[in-house]
Design a protein around this motif. Structure first.
Motif, PDB file in Angstrom:
ATOM      1  N   UNK A  19      -5.812  -3.354   2.042  1.00  0.00           N
ATOM      2  CA  UNK A  19      -4.637  -3.003   2.854  1.00  0.00           C
ATOM      3  C   UNK A  19      -4.279  -4.127   3.820  1.00  0.00           C
ATOM      4  N   UNK A  20      -5.252  -4.957   4.176  1.00  0.00           N
ATOM      5  CA  UNK A  20      -4.958  -6.097   5.045  1.00  0.00           C
ATOM      6  C   UNK A  20      -4.027  -7.101   4.369  1.00  0.00           C
ATOM      7  N   UNK A  21      -3.947  -7.038   3.040  1.00  0.00           N
ATOM      8  CA  UNK A  21      -3.031  -7.929   2.323  1.00  0.00           C
ATOM      9  C   UNK A  21      -1.592  -7.469   2.574  1.00  0.00           C
ATOM     10  N   UNK A  22      -0.696  -8.372   2.910  1.00  0.00           N
ATOM     11  CA  UNK A  22       0.676  -7.969   3.264  1.00  0.00           C
ATOM     12  C   UNK A  22       1.482  -7.365   2.124  1.00  0.00           C
ATOM     13  N   UNK A  41      -0.035  -5.295  -0.363  1.00  0.00           N
ATOM     14  CA  UNK A  41      -0.813  -4.224  -0.997  1.00  0.00           C
ATOM     15  C   UNK A  41      -0.741  -2.952  -0.155  1.00  0.00           C
ATOM     16  N   UNK A  42      -0.326  -1.856  -0.770  1.00  0.00           N
ATOM     17  CA  UNK A  42      -0.259  -0.560  -0.089  1.00  0.00           C
ATOM     18  C   UNK A  42      -1.381   0.327  -0.605  1.00  0.00           C
ATOM     19  N   UNK A  43      -1.939   1.174   0.259  1.00  0.00           N
ATOM     20  CA  UNK A  43      -3.094   2.002  -0.094  1.00  0.00           C
ATOM     21  C   UNK A  43      -2.834   3.462   0.257  1.00  0.00           C
ATOM     22  N   UNK A  44      -3.089   4.341  -0.710  1.00  0.00           N
ATOM     23  CA  UNK A  44      -3.100   5.782  -0.458  1.00  0.00           C
ATOM     24  C   UNK A  44      -4.546   6.228  -0.370  1.00  0.00           C
ATOM     25  N   UNK A  45      -4.892   6.861   0.734  1.00  0.00           N
ATOM     26  CA  UNK A  45      -6.257   7.328   0.960  1.00  0.00           C
ATOM     27  C   UNK A  45      -6.362   8.817   0.610  1.00  0.00           C
ATOM     28  N   UNK A  57      -2.856   0.829  -4.358  1.00  0.00           N
ATOM     29  CA  UNK A  57      -4.235   1.250  -4.613  1.00  0.00           C
ATOM     30  C   UNK A  57      -4.397   2.689  -4.159  1.00  0.00           C
ATOM     31  N   UNK A  58      -4.955   3.523  -5.035  1.00  0.00           N
ATOM     32  CA  UNK A  58      -5.232   4.922  -4.673  1.00  0.00           C
ATOM     33  C   UNK A  58      -6.733   5.100  -4.593  1.00  0.00           C
ATOM     34  N   UNK A  59      -7.219   5.428  -3.392  1.00  0.00           N
ATOM     35  CA  UNK A  59      -8.653   5.560  -3.149  1.00  0.00           C
ATOM     36  C   UNK A  59      -9.035   7.033  -3.117  1.00  0.00           C
ATOM     37  N   UNK A  60      -9.504   7.540  -4.274  1.00  0.00           N
ATOM     38  CA  UNK A  60      -9.963   8.928  -4.367  1.00  0.00           C
ATOM     39  C   UNK A  60     -11.183   9.050  -5.267  1.00  0.00           C
ATOM     40  N   UNK A  61     -11.695   8.005  -5.776  1.00  0.00           N
ATOM     41  CA  UNK A  61     -12.893   7.784  -6.590  1.00  0.00           C
ATOM     42  C   UNK A  61     -13.436   8.986  -7.354  1.00  0.00           C
TER      43      UNK A  61
END
Length: 313
Positions: free
Chosen positions: A59-62, A64-68, A143-147
């Protein structure tokens, strides 16, 4: 009104609000632009396995978007559950919804913005870095973080990932690998062990380790079949190398500013000590399930067979 009734009432109000919020986001996501997106990446594998830290660094990358989290809002809804109901339209709607939902939300399994995750809220340096970031109007990667919930959902629905990957060139899958013994203890302490198929909250370290190694073996089977679409790294891999490889995998520019910021955040330490019984059991599991996969089993066994340097945390 007694305490129990108030709790039930609070849960009902929360469920109603969640549904209202979801429908609002689904309506609003029609206006979300996805033209700049190149890749959509889902995390797989156990929880407590560096997924939140990895997602936070990305997410620190300008661009890249992340869904938690947010699996409870996605899975089972045919409008956006592209894993169980794949079509180009469902996938596109999911992406739009994920980009919208990732702007808000809250901590916990409800999810939303990675800003609300424990890896951000509990780390002042990370919280400050992310808090200073500008909105991402033209992300290249989602990126979707739900592993583990995603892994379970794929298996329970008999998803043919091979066919899906053929139809969808943007889709990727990612699994970090934390010290599996640390991962097992952390899952047990946080109550996540019950999310492994076949386990409950009383599962011991041996059963938890088996479930974790099973997840690794399942991921590796898919990775062998689709090497360009599955990515893993190990906790003890050099951060700069991991970030460079991640950027290439996700088609992101490995800009120097991001590499520096991520390297500072990408520090992992371990304070756990493990019994010889657990260590021996882990070694036996790896040799039995992944012994023929030396590329993966050798660094996996190094967690117990070679003393790793502890990075400052």
């Amino acid at each position: 009104m007694n305490l129990s009734a108030r709790k039930i009432g609070g849960k009902v109000r929360s469920l109603i609000w969640d549904r209202i919020e979801k429908e609002r986001d689904l309506r609003a996501c029609d206006n979300v632009c996805t033209e700049t997106l190149r890749t959509v990446c889902l995390t797989l594998g156990p929880y407590r396995n560096l997924t939140t830290l990895t997602a936070s660094v990305l997410y620190l990358h300008p661009r890249c978007q992340v869904l938690n989290h947010a699996g409870g809002r996605v899975f089972g809804d045919p409008r956006i559950d592209f894993l169980a109901n794949y079509s180009e339209e469902t996938f596109e709607r999911f992406v739009r919804y994920a980009l919208r939902a990732s702007q808000t939300g809250r901590r916990g399994k409800h999810g939303g913005s990675i800003r609300h995750s424990h890896a951000v809220e509990d780390r002042p340096q990370m919280r400050e870095a992310i808090g200073a970031m500008a909105p991402k109007d033209q992300p290249i990667c989602l990126v979707w973080k739900e592993s583990l919930r995603t892994s379970n959902h794929i298996r329970r629905n008999g998803v043919d990932l091979g066919e899906m990957l053929t139809r969808n060139p943007a889709l990727r899958f990612l699994m970090p690998v934390r010290n599996p013994l640390d991962c097992a203890v952390s899952n047990m302490r946080k109550g996540h062990v019950r999310l492994f198929d076949g386990l409950d909250g009383e599962a011991d370290i041996l059963a938890t380790l088996k479930a974790i190694v099973d997840e690794f073996a399942w991921f590796r089977q898919l990775q062998h079949q689709h090497p360009d679409r599955f990515f893993h790294y190990f906790e003890h891999d050099p951060p700069q190398q991991v970030m460079t490889r991640l950027a290439e995998f996700l088609q992101l520019d490995a800009c120097e500013e991001w590499l520096q910021a991520g390297h500072q955040a990408f520090q992992v330490s371990s304070n756990y000590r493990h019994s010889p019984k657990a260590t021996d059991h882990f070694r036996e599991l790896v040799l039995a399930k992944l012994g023929n996969d030396e590329e993966f089993s050798r660094p996996l066994l190094s967690f117990v067979d070679v003393e790793q340097p502890v990075a400052p945390g």
